[in-house]
Design an enzyme around this catalytic site. Sequence first.
Site, short mmCIF file in Angstrom:
data_model
loop_
_atom_site.label_atom_id
_atom_site.label_comp_id
_atom_site.label_asym_id
_atom_site.label_seq_id
_atom_site.Cartn_x
_atom_site.Cartn_y
_atom_site.Cartn_z
N ARG A 78 0.85 -1.19 0.00
CA ARG A 78 0.00 0.00 0.00
C ARG A 78 0.88 1.24 0.00
O ARG A 78 2.01 1.22 0.50
CB ARG A 78 -0.90 0.01 1.24
N HIS A 118 -3.17 2.85 -5.54
CA HIS A 118 -3.83 1.58 -5.27
C HIS A 118 -4.07 0.80 -6.56
O HIS A 118 -4.15 -0.44 -6.54
CB HIS A 118 -5.14 1.80 -4.53
N ARG A 143 -1.21 -1.40 -7.02
CA ARG A 143 -1.33 -2.57 -6.13
C ARG A 143 -2.25 -3.62 -6.76
O ARG A 143 -1.93 -4.81 -6.78
CB ARG A 143 -1.87 -2.11 -4.77
N HIS A 199 -3.57 -9.47 3.06
CA HIS A 199 -5.01 -9.63 3.26
C HIS A 199 -5.26 -10.61 4.41
O HIS A 199 -4.68 -11.69 4.45
CB HIS A 199 -5.67 -10.19 1.99
N TYR A 225 -9.10 -11.29 -7.70
CA TYR A 225 -8.13 -11.34 -8.79
C TYR A 225 -8.21 -12.66 -9.55
O TYR A 225 -7.89 -12.71 -10.73
CB TYR A 225 -6.72 -11.12 -8.23
#
Length: 292
Positions: free
Chosen positions: A146, A238, A241, A264, A273
């Site tokens: 991040r 982001h 990312r 996560h 994803y």
Amino acid sequence: MEIYIEKYVDYLKNIKKSSENTVASYQRDLVKFSDFYRENGTEDIRSINETNINTYVLYLEKNGKSMATVSRSIASIKSFFGFLFREKILMDDPSVNIKPPKIEKKMPDILTIEEVNRLLDQPGDQSPKEIRDRAMLELLYATGIRVSELVTLKITDVNLKMGYIECHDLRKSRIIPIEDSAQRALDNYISNVRVDMCKDSEYLFSNCKGTPMTRQGFWKIIKVYADKAGIDKDITPHMIRHSFASHLVNNGADLKAVQEMLGHADISTTQIYLNSRQSRLKEEYQKAHPRA
């Protein structure tokens, strides 16, 4: 209600150790909730019941708030009233039966690999700023961290010899490998310009004044290079990312490994994803199969 919101915010900060963004988001939602009831003549939080909360949810929907905004507001309200109930400030929790709307998870906007390459090619090596910018961009895409984690990295978090960084969030630290291109950019930055730019700072990156880089400052840097690269998407840190994670999964990376690198807590967050990969495979199938 304000005094109870302050108590709840203090709990989020000091007991639950929530991130600054999470605290700000919950506080913002609850202040709006409080304002709505104060304007409608309700001051005592003990008089708020399930019907009142549903009325507020309906108000948000009628005023064109997105399902994501409504869902987040409900989550803030439920967490707030749950806290008040646990603390015995309220004898019951009026939000317990409130259900958030179902939101279909969409694949976040990402950059193509070609766009990423164009973006990373923009900073040159003619000035300390360009060398720093290349190192930051390369590191962001190489690790998927991040932007808040990027700007708070310390020089001691980097191990170029072993090829990894140690990233810290509020819950735990995680080790993330760095690919060769990012290693070279970081090595060039650390070896040749960092000391002059950062002075005595413990942080890995700083702005041109020698003070720590901010999230907003880095966002502006990305915008400049995106314009130079001719990328007309509304690019954000982001998005890089998301691109990192999507490109890894599309190229066959193990989902658990991607989850660990992203930090996560729940793998369901990472599975979005995988949906992107499945959609791409379906498109290729439709184009290539003779009977599709």
